[in-house]
Design an enzyme around this catalytic site. Structure first.
Site, PDB file in Angstrom:
ATOM      1  N   ARG A  71      37.997  49.226  46.206  1.00 37.41           N
ATOM      2  CA  ARG A  71      39.368  49.256  45.690  1.00 37.41           C
ATOM      3  C   ARG A  71      39.646  50.657  45.159  1.00 37.41           C
ATOM      4  NH1 ARG A  71      40.183  47.366  41.338  1.00 37.41           N
ATOM      5  NH2 ARG A  71      38.111  46.663  40.744  1.00 37.41           N
ATOM      6  N   TYR A 199      39.518  47.955  53.933  1.00 37.60           N
ATOM      7  CA  TYR A 199      38.476  47.417  53.051  1.00 37.60           C
ATOM      8  C   TYR A 199      38.980  46.215  52.247  1.00 37.60           C
ATOM      9  CZ  TYR A 199      35.671  46.609  48.979  1.00 37.60           C
ATOM     10  OH  TYR A 199      34.958  45.972  48.005  1.00 37.60           O
ATOM     11  N   HIS A 228      41.385  36.811  35.546  1.00 35.71           N
ATOM     12  CA  HIS A 228      40.185  37.309  36.221  1.00 35.71           C
ATOM     13  C   HIS A 228      38.974  36.636  35.576  1.00 35.71           C
ATOM     14  CE1 HIS A 228      37.641  41.103  37.328  1.00 35.71           C
ATOM     15  NE2 HIS A 228      37.569  40.199  38.278  1.00 35.71           N
ATOM     16  N   ASP A 279      35.487  34.145  40.226  1.00 36.21           N
ATOM     17  CA  ASP A 279      36.266  35.376  40.045  1.00 36.21           C
ATOM     18  C   ASP A 279      37.658  35.175  39.456  1.00 36.21           C
ATOM     19  OD1 ASP A 279      36.433  38.226  40.318  1.00 36.21           O
ATOM     20  OD2 ASP A 279      37.691  37.970  42.078  1.00 36.21           O
TER      21      ASP A 279
END
Length: 589
Positions: A71, A199, A228, A279
């Site tokens: 990221r 990606y 998160h 996650d």
């Protein structure tokens, strides 16, 4: 063939196709036949490599461009109409300006390529939590990963009907130019656009882009939380399963906790742990006044290096079928994969993550990229919760925040109430550990582990948390943990991994009023005798040290927090200012 008559969907796709100019458009129906045809095509083009189907059935290897391996926070934008709505922790550009910039890059970017239309759902299709999206992409890798990570196919259009209520996503690999790489969220338009990347986190738009950045904004509007966080079920010897969520910055043991294996003594007594999510958690208030959580994803997108039979056997087992590996090493002797710390037997005849010959004797660099990944179906996980597909989610008893602190934070403490818990989450952080950088001990604040993922102003996000209290009549209790206290030699004192269940046991006892605590300067701390040390080579005195509060260190911490809060100006909620003032008063009493 088009899978819907929804005029909002068709009109939008027509516009994007006119812009990107693909040779053809393929609608993803989610069928195994179609996905298998794409795998075959991906192998033919070199986008995928088929691994040993006896040892790793249904598994494939993908290598991304060497400039495109993670990221990119500097290229990630929140383009709200007003800059102040994005806040000081997000990159911002005016929407009109960003659309103009992106449209130039997208123009003709799919010439000679296929546009794939991926209808997907975050959450169980048709459930109260479900949110729908469509991602347009020119990447077979994206299609196949999204089919693992989300619920993909025609059923999404059946649920959507004629509604315009879907998240619009456009992704184009273009020429993978890192200088023109953008990952952009337009919260008011419910739109995601990413370009010049192939990606994972940049292009699998259901993950961070939708499930956190866009969804956090939707949650503020609709009265829920997109976080998160892992979701973990703890089954005690009575057969009761109690659920916790946990927010941790990177390198703080989040995946290990999500797939916790109880210590041997606990297992013998009947304790079990169930992974609901590793996650992301979406949390809503249930009719009983409790917070209920779902994992909106269907797979795991995990970091490969360091995953092994000792550190996380459940995660490793999850990768043994139906998995796409990205940027790991290929063992040419048997067409399997390898990464650092997988085992102590690196392959001597291998290709590294860039496809170059690699052996331990001649290695100039790592075999697998440090951020190499596996995309694996959650259903593969040996400890996946029976409630994984429950459309109503699971009830949450505790919210756990955590960070990596060498001396400051104790092993565990409890907030005094919801408001104080929001304060505890807002000051979360980890100390940098790379000695070469000369900044060891410097704290990087990562409130609620949402710093890169909050889709609007961080202070407004904290205010939303505070506002949620009014609608949660039976709120979870909020805790902070720190597995990373070190001794004078820099060694970790607490053993971590499965032994962390000993701390979670105390946390859950607190949630159900089954154990007391002592009131300390920073919150409620365990009495050392209330944490089970049976079978653990750790003395009560050492545990007492792990549960100590150093007033001088916390006074320094308070100065740091004051400085950190300054960037949020007048938007900083008064409740957090008051909580910091109360901390100061207690430290100086």
């Amino acid at each position: 063939m088009e899978l819907t008559n929804n005029k909002h969907v068709l009109s939008w796709i027509d516009q994007q196709a006119a812009l990107t100019k693909p040779d053809q458009i393929v609608w993803i129906d989610g069928s195994e036949d179609q996905l298998e045809a794409l795998r075959v095509e991906g192998c033919a083009t070199g986008e995928l490599y088929k691994l040993n189907q006896e040892k790793l059935p249904g598994c494939y290897l993908h290598r991304s461009d060497p400039t495109d391996v993670a990221r990119v926070e500097s290229r990630t934008f929140i383009c709200s109409k007003r800059k102040e709505d994005a806040g000081p922790t997000n990159n911002w550009m005016a929407p009109d300006e960003m659309y103009a910039k992106l449209n130039k890059l997208y123009d003709g970017s799919m010439k000679g390529r296929t546009m794939y239309v991926i209808p997907y759902c975050m959450g169980v299709v048709g459930s109260p939590f479900a949110k729908y999206g469509i991602e347009l992409t020119d990447s077979i890798y994206v299609v196949l990963n999204m089919a693992i990570m989300t619920r993909v196919g025609k059923a999404i259009f059946d649920q959507l009907g004629d509604s315009p209520d879907f998240i619009k996503g456009l992704h184009a690999k273009a020429n993978l130019d890192p200088e023109e790489r953008y990952i952009v969220q337009f919260p008011e338009d419910n739109t995601i656009m990413s370009i010049n990347s192939g990606y994972g986190g940049n292009v699998l738009q259901g993950k961070k882009c939708f499930a956190l950045r866009i969804a956090s904004n939707l949650g503020r509007q609709e009265g829920w939380l997109a976080e998160h966080m892992l979701i973990l079920g703890i089954q005690n010897p009575k057969g009761e399963i109690r659920y916790v969520t946990g927010a941790f910055p990177s390198a703080c043991g989040k995946t290990n906790l999500a797939m916790l294996i109880p210590p041997e003594g606990y297992q013998k007594n009947g304790w079990k742990c169930w992974c609901v999510g590793d996650d992301i958690a979406w949390l809503r208030v249930g009719p009983d006044g409790r917070l209920w959580a779902v994992n909106p994803e269907k797979g795991f997108f995990g970091v490969a290096p360091g995953t092994n039979e000792k550190s996380n056997p459940n995660a490793l087992a999850t990768t043994h079928k139906g998995t796409i590996f990205t940027n790991v090493a290929l063992n040419l002797d048997d067409d399997t994969v390898w990464w650092e710390k997988l085992d102590k037997n690196p392959p001597h005849n291998a290709l590294d993550w860039m496809g170059n010959p690699w052996s331990p004797e001649t290695a100039q660099g790592p075999a697998a990229h440090p951020n190499s990944r596996f995309t694996a179906p959650a259903e593969n996980c040996p400890c996946i919760s029976p409630e994984f597909n429950n459309p109503n989610g699971v009830p949450i008893s505790a919210i756990i925040f955590g960070g990596r602190r060498a001396k400051t934070a104790p092993l565990v403490y409890q907030s005094r109430d919801w408001k104080h818990g929001v304060f505890v989450g807002s000051i979360m952080g980890s100390e940098k550990t790379a000695a070469a950088e000369g900044t060891v001990g410097e704290t990087r604040r990562d409130p609620m582990a949402m710093l890169p993922f909050c889709g609007y102003h961080m202070a407004d996000y904290w205010q939303h948390w505070l506002d949620m209290e009014k609608s949660i009549s039976n709120p979870p209790k909020i805790f902070n943990v720190n597995w990373f206290r070190t001794d004078e030699n820099g060694e970790f004192i607490w053993p971590g991994f499965g032994e962390n269940l000993r701390v979670i046991e105390w946390i859950l006892k607190r949630c159900f009023d089954e154990v007391g605590a002592r009131d300390a300067e920073i919150g409620f701390l365990p009495n050392p005798e209330d944490i089970n040390l049976e079978g653990l080579d750790l003395s009560r005195d050492t545990l007492a040290g792990l549960l100590s509060v150093d007033r001088d260190l916390w006074r320094q911490e308070s100065v740091n927090i004051h400085g950190y809060y300054e960037q949020f100006g007048d938007k900083l909620p008064k409740e957090l200012t008051d909580a910091l003032a109360e901390l100061d008063a207690r430290l100086n009493a």
